[in-house]
Structures are given as structure tokens and as C-alpha cells.
Design a protein around this motif. Structure first.
Motif, PDB file in Angstrom:
ATOM      1  N   ALA A 149       0.831  -1.203   0.000  1.00  0.00           N
ATOM      2  CA  ALA A 149       0.000   0.000   0.000  1.00  0.00           C
ATOM      3  C   ALA A 149       0.862   1.248   0.000  1.00  0.00           C
ATOM      4  N   LEU A 150       2.089   1.123   0.501  1.00  0.00           N
ATOM      5  CA  LEU A 150       3.015   2.249   0.466  1.00  0.00           C
ATOM      6  C   LEU A 150       3.273   2.667  -0.969  1.00  0.00           C
TER       7      LEU A 150
ATOM      8  N   ASP B   2      -5.010  10.938  -0.534  1.00  0.00           N
ATOM      9  CA  ASP B   2      -6.430  11.241  -0.718  1.00  0.00           C
ATOM     10  C   ASP B   2      -7.266   9.984  -0.579  1.00  0.00           C
ATOM     11  N   ALA B   3      -8.369  10.085   0.157  1.00  0.00           N
ATOM     12  CA  ALA B   3      -9.245   8.933   0.381  1.00  0.00           C
ATOM     13  C   ALA B   3     -10.168   8.727  -0.811  1.00  0.00           C
ATOM     14  N   MET B   4     -10.603   7.485  -0.986  1.00  0.00           N
ATOM     15  CA  MET B   4     -11.591   7.167  -2.009  1.00  0.00           C
ATOM     16  C   MET B   4     -12.968   7.657  -1.560  1.00  0.00           C
ATOM     17  N   ALA B   5     -13.792   7.943  -2.532  1.00  0.00           N
ATOM     18  CA  ALA B   5     -15.158   8.336  -2.203  1.00  0.00           C
ATOM     19  C   ALA B   5     -15.905   7.146  -1.614  1.00  0.00           C
TER      20      ALA B   5
ATOM     21  N   VAL C   5      -7.677  -2.231   8.351  1.00  0.00           N
ATOM     22  CA  VAL C   5      -8.921  -2.195   7.588  1.00  0.00           C
ATOM     23  C   VAL C   5      -9.419  -0.763   7.489  1.00  0.00           C
ATOM     24  N   ASP C   6     -10.494  -0.604   6.745  1.00  0.00           N
ATOM     25  CA  ASP C   6     -11.197   0.670   6.687  1.00  0.00           C
ATOM     26  C   ASP C   6     -12.319   0.621   7.728  1.00  0.00           C
ATOM     27  N   PRO C   7     -12.204   1.379   8.828  1.00  0.00           N
ATOM     28  CA  PRO C   7     -13.224   1.294   9.883  1.00  0.00           C
ATOM     29  C   PRO C   7     -14.582   1.824   9.466  1.00  0.00           C
TER      30      PRO C   7
ATOM     31  N   ILE D 270      -5.682   2.398   3.077  1.00  0.00           N
ATOM     32  CA  ILE D 270      -6.596   1.268   3.284  1.00  0.00           C
ATOM     33  C   ILE D 270      -8.022   1.800   3.281  1.00  0.00           C
ATOM     34  N   LYS D 271      -8.641   1.790   2.114  1.00  0.00           N
ATOM     35  CA  LYS D 271      -9.975   2.345   1.941  1.00  0.00           C
ATOM     36  C   LYS D 271     -10.828   1.359   1.165  1.00  0.00           C
ATOM     37  N   GLY D 272     -11.968   0.985   1.727  1.00  0.00           N
ATOM     38  CA  GLY D 272     -12.900   0.118   1.028  1.00  0.00           C
ATOM     39  C   GLY D 272     -13.317  -1.074   1.863  1.00  0.00           C
ATOM     40  N   ALA D 273     -14.461  -1.647   1.509  1.00  0.00           N
ATOM     41  CA  ALA D 273     -15.030  -2.748   2.277  1.00  0.00           C
ATOM     42  C   ALA D 273     -14.251  -4.045   2.108  1.00  0.00           C
TER      43      ALA D 273
END
Length: 346
Positions: free
Chosen positions: A9-10, A19-22, A265-267, A299-302
Motif C-alpha cells: 500500500a506504500l 487522498d481517500a476514495m469516495a 482495515v477501513d473502519p 486502506i480504503k474500502g469494504a
């Protein structure tokens, strides 16, 4: 995630920035334990032990009741099957597993000819907002002679990446360690040096990784230093003395994380502290019960998870190879699991 970023992920962060995903409206599906590939073969007692490390910090009544039951559980497998239901959460994005690790640098408490690059505590004036840039800090004298040094290390490139990750260990000459964690930054925005190398035409986007960047900076010392200055953000550290060196670093729940049992994870989708069944594909498949104990900028997403692979160079190499698809399934308390479903299918 203790201010750190995953290894594979780095590479994403090195290319794109933080920047985070929508956010996307999630969908939920309850599965049976029989539908989890490899469930019967896992070491559920090992997962239960890791779950107990952080479940006492979960505030909701249903989680507290389950944590109390976990303390008396004789069988991890029976415990998880009795109190949870597997829930697959999706948001339209493809599943992605990456790996991360705790960097380990060689250093000393005092500088000498080898150990010349300081890890600084945060100066009071940097807490007031935007302060000096990376270039001004590294080339100037604003921090010198103030007793802010935690240690000195032997490699400025590894120090830069320690700042990107935000935490790690320093191995001292006597064999002891200093563990450091993120204390703050100078207030300047993060700028991607990987993206800058792509912009210059040095590499294609698919070629960029942390190791590729490190090698390029070392082969080109003058230009490499200028590349590091491209990122004006500068991270300060604190000593993390409450964690013995044999345990993992602190995760987002302020408890030590465990090699190959803790994930980030993405909380927004997965509660911190929840058990998560992962089915990671790729060259080294991994089907096992993990505990969500960390978070991260990339780390963004289900269906997004980052696997903690341990401390040091070998763990770093293993983590760097992980960029795989698969499936992750969150184990939710039974009533909570069914409450997630639309009313017409409960």
C-alpha cells in the motif's frame, strides 16, 4: 494505524498521495461458516488470543458481552461459531490485500561517523501549525543542539521511509531496541516522490515501489536528496517505551499487533477489533482468521485489508510481495449481523 502506511500500500501512497476514495453505499451478505474456504483448518485458538488483546477496548454492549465470553472460552473455533455470523461486505470495488511491516533501522543513542542522521522529537513551535519544510529542517540548524534527538541512524533513505510509515524500531549496537511512533509533522502537505519520478519519466507507474525508489536515491546521491526534498512534509517521533521489543508495534487500538494475525482495515466498513476471515489469493495464498486492529491512509474500502507481516527486512520483503485479490468476511455478533440486512430479506 499509528501513522504508518502499508508496504504494498506504500507504493500506492508513493504514487498517489493520501487522498481517500469516495465512500460507496455498502451491501451485506450473511454466509455460513461452511462457506469459508479453509475455516476448519485454521488455528482458531491463536486468533482468539489475538482477539482478546483488544476486545476489552470495544465499547458497544454486544461486543463487551462477547469479550467476557471469550475470556472463558475453551475452544476458539466453538467460540467464534457460537457468537458470530460471517458477513461479506462489498462496496463495488475489487478486493485487494497488501502487506505491511515494522521497519527496523540500525542506530545509536549518540552520533558518530556511522550514525549521523537524527530522529527528532517534535519541537514545540511545530505544534502551532505549518512550520519549516523538509529541506529547511534537513539543511538548517533549527533543531540542532536542543536535545530533541531520540537516536541517530546510519541511512537517510531508510529514515525517509520510516517517516512515511510513521513507526518502527531502531536496533542499537548493544543489541537492544528503541521503538518509535508517530508524534506529529511539520504541517506541510505530503507530496509523492514516486509520482515525481514518474512525472520526470524516470520510471513508469507500474515500476515504482519503495525498493525501486530507495535504489534510485542511493545510485544518485545528489539528485536523490533533491527528490526527498520534493516532499516538504517531515515527521517527528516519540519513544514507545510501553511495548516490549518482543511484541509487535501499537496499532490503531493502542495495543500491540500480531504477525500474520492482525490486519489494517477501513473502519468505515469493518469495526476495529472485529474478527475477519481472509481468503487471499496470489502466489502465497492465505486463508485464516485475522483481527482488525489497525488502519491506514491507503486502506480504503469494504474489501480492502493490509496484513501485518512482522518486523525487519525479511518481513518487509514478504510484505512487499503482497498485492493480491481474494475475499474478506467480517465476523459480526449475531444480532448485529442480521440488523445489517435490508428488512425485506431478514
Amino acid at each position: 494505524m499509528i501513522g504508518r502506511v502499508a508496504t504494498a500500500a506504500l507504493a500506492i501512497l508513493l504514487l498517489t498521495g493520501p487522498d481517500a476514495m469516495a465512500e460507496t453505499q455498502p451491501a451485506y451478505e450473511i454466509l455460513s461458516f461452511d462457506a469459508l474456504d479453509g475455516w476448519d483448518d485454521d488455528d482458531h485458538d491463536a486468533a482468539l488470543k489475538v482477539f482478546l488483546n483488544t476486545c476489552g477496548d470495544m465499547d458497544d454492549p454486544d461486543w463487551r458481552a462477547i469479550c467476557n465470553a471469550a475470556r472463558d472460552a475453551k475452544s476458539g473455533k466453538t467460540f467464534f461459531e457460537l457468537f458470530f455470523r460471517p458477513v461479506r461486505i462489498t462496496d463495488g470495488a475489487d478486493p485487494l490485500f497488501t502487506g505491511y511491516f515494522e521497519p527496523e533501522l540500525d542506530g545509536a543513542r549518540r552520533p558518530d561517523a556511522r550514525y549521523r542522521y537524527p530522529l527528532y522529537r517534535m519541537p514545540p513551535e511545530a505544534r502551532r501549525g505549518t512550520w519549516l519544510t523538509r529541506r529547511e529542517i534537513m539543511s538548517g540548524t533549527a533543531l540542532q543542539g536542543r536535545g530533541l534527538e531520540i537516536a541517530w541512524v546510519d541511512d537517510p533513505v531508510e529514515l525517509f521511509f520510516l517517516q512515511v510509515q510513521g513507526s518502527g524500531r531502531v536496533h542499537l549496537p548493544d543489541g537492544s531496541y528503541i521503538r518509535v511512533g508517530y508524534a506529529g509533522a511539520n504541517g506541510h502537505p505530503y507530496r509523492s516522490i514516486g509520482q515525481e519520478l514518474v512525472r520526470r519519466g524516470v520510471f513508469k507507474a507500474h515500476q515504482v515501489s519503495a525498493q525501486v525508489i530507495k535504489n534510485w536515491v542511493r545510485r544518485n546521491p545528489a539528485a536523490g536528496l533533491e527528490l526527498l526534498y520534493h516532499n516538504p512534509s517531515y515527521v517527528f517521533f516519540r519513544e514507545v517505551n510501553q511495548v516490549p521489543s518482543e511484541l509487535g508495534p501499537l496499532g490503531a487500538m493502542n495495543r500491540s499487533i500480531t504477525t500474520k494475525r492482525s490486519i489494517a482495515v477501513d473502519p468505515a466498513f469493518t469495526p476495529l477489533g472485529a474478527p475477519v476471515w481472509i481468503e487471499k489469493a496470489g502466489r502465497d495464498p492465505m486463508h485464516r482468521l485475522m483481527i482488525a486492529q489497525d488502519t491506514g491512509s491507503a486502506i480504503k474500502g469494504a474489501q480492502r485489508a493490509d496484513i501485518f507481516m512482522g518486523t525487519g527486512d525479511q518481513a518487509g520483503r514478504e510484505a512487499g510481495r503482497i498485492k493480491d485479490g481474494g475475499r474478506m468476511v467480517v465476523l459480526m455478533p449475531i444480532q448485529r449481523a442480521y440488523a445489517l440486512l435490508p428488512e425485506n430479506i431478514q
